[in-house]
Design an enzyme around this catalytic site. Structure first.
Site, PDB file in Angstrom:
ATOM      1  N   SER A 110       0.870  -1.164   0.000  1.00  0.00           N
ATOM      2  CA  SER A 110       0.000   0.000   0.000  1.00  0.00           C
ATOM      3  C   SER A 110       0.907   1.213   0.000  1.00  0.00           C
ATOM      4  O   SER A 110       1.901   1.240   0.720  1.00  0.00           O
ATOM      5  CB  SER A 110      -0.890   0.008   1.246  1.00  0.00           C
ATOM      6  OG  SER A 110      -1.837   1.043   1.158  1.00  0.00           O
ATOM      7  N   GLU A 117       0.558  17.963  -8.191  1.00  0.00           N
ATOM      8  CA  GLU A 117      -0.737  17.941  -8.864  1.00  0.00           C
ATOM      9  C   GLU A 117      -1.756  17.049  -8.156  1.00  0.00           C
ATOM     10  O   GLU A 117      -2.883  16.948  -8.577  1.00  0.00           O
ATOM     11  CB  GLU A 117      -0.562  17.468 -10.317  1.00  0.00           C
ATOM     12  CG  GLU A 117       0.317  18.362 -11.160  1.00  0.00           C
ATOM     13  CD  GLU A 117       1.833  18.143 -10.967  1.00  0.00           C
ATOM     14  OE1 GLU A 117       2.601  18.889 -11.590  1.00  0.00           O
ATOM     15  OE2 GLU A 117       2.235  17.229 -10.205  1.00  0.00           O
ATOM     16  N   SER A 118      -1.401  16.340  -7.116  1.00  0.00           N
ATOM     17  CA  SER A 118      -2.230  15.524  -6.231  1.00  0.00           C
ATOM     18  C   SER A 118      -1.527  14.223  -5.884  1.00  0.00           C
ATOM     19  O   SER A 118      -0.554  14.256  -5.158  1.00  0.00           O
ATOM     20  CB  SER A 118      -3.633  15.284  -6.755  1.00  0.00           C
ATOM     21  OG  SER A 118      -4.446  14.845  -5.676  1.00  0.00           O
ATOM     22  N   HIS A 123      -2.842  -0.093  -3.796  1.00  0.00           N
ATOM     23  CA  HIS A 123      -2.988  -1.131  -2.780  1.00  0.00           C
ATOM     24  C   HIS A 123      -3.065  -2.442  -3.544  1.00  0.00           C
ATOM     25  O   HIS A 123      -3.884  -2.579  -4.452  1.00  0.00           O
ATOM     26  CB  HIS A 123      -4.231  -0.927  -1.915  1.00  0.00           C
ATOM     27  CG  HIS A 123      -4.228  -1.830  -0.726  1.00  0.00           C
ATOM     28  ND1 HIS A 123      -3.560  -1.508   0.431  1.00  0.00           N
ATOM     29  CD2 HIS A 123      -4.758  -3.051  -0.537  1.00  0.00           C
ATOM     30  CE1 HIS A 123      -3.707  -2.494   1.306  1.00  0.00           C
ATOM     31  NE2 HIS A 123      -4.427  -3.446   0.729  1.00  0.00           N
ATOM     32  N   CYS A 138      -4.403  17.369 -11.199  1.00  0.00           N
ATOM     33  CA  CYS A 138      -5.005  18.613 -11.656  1.00  0.00           C
ATOM     34  C   CYS A 138      -4.020  19.342 -12.556  1.00  0.00           C
ATOM     35  O   CYS A 138      -2.924  18.844 -12.823  1.00  0.00           O
ATOM     36  CB  CYS A 138      -5.410  19.480 -10.458  1.00  0.00           C
ATOM     37  SG  CYS A 138      -4.021  19.982  -9.424  1.00  0.00           S
TER      38      CYS A 138
END
Length: 171
Positions: A110, A117-118, A123, A138
């Protein structure tokens, strides 16, 4: 104590020292050549919202929900880290940090690549040859480019992709 029971079901025992759990956590620092340099914020920077306009639609970013079915190498930390780095590169995103956690005994992983940008998160369930990924970006990033990297890296028999435009209609 319903909160304690819920945490225990998630594998978090508040009565045990967390250092006694069997897990391997690896931090992958960003190479200095790829590091984001802080710059002074100006009034014009404060107004940037990095919203996207596409097909007459204005939204915050593209969120891909990706299922890899019949995939391989889902327990190989170094391979997963390299694949995430390649996803960031081809998506024209900016890597800030990668954090991966290796579970025992099944070897699942995980983790997240944190981006300017995020993020890209993963997982994996190697015992089921399955991995679930989120790719949310984004601005000018191109998250769809990550799909082919994942195909090459994990050789899934099937890839399922759902797309959601986050923040649609906000501005």
């Amino acid at each position: 104590m319903p909160d304690t029971n819920a945490l225990f079901q998630l594998g978090i025992d508040l009565n045990r020292d967390s250092s006694s759990t069997q897990a391997e956590v690896l931090e992958f620092p960003v190479h200095p050549a790829h590091e984001v340099k802080a710059s002074p914020v100006t009034s014009s920077d404060e107004r940037k919202d990095f919203f996207i306009e596409r097909d007459g639609d204005r939204f915050a970013g593209t969120h891909l929900i990706i299922d890899l079915i019949g995939a391989s190498r889902l327990d190989d930390l170094a391979h997963i880290e390299a694949a995430l780095r390649r996803c960031v590169e081809v998506s024209k995103a900016t890597l800030l940090h990668i954090h991966l956690h290796h579970f025992t005994p099944n070897g699942g992983v995980s983790g997240v690549a944190v981006l300017s940008e995020s993020h890209i998160s993963i997982h994996s369930w190697p015992e089921a040859d399955y991995a679930a990924l989120d790719v949310f970006m984004c601005g000018e990033a191109e998250p769809h480019n990550a799909i082919e990297v994942l195909r090459e890296a994990f050789s899934p028999s099937d890839i399922r992709v759902d797309e959601h435009r986050r923040g649609r209609g906000m501005v």
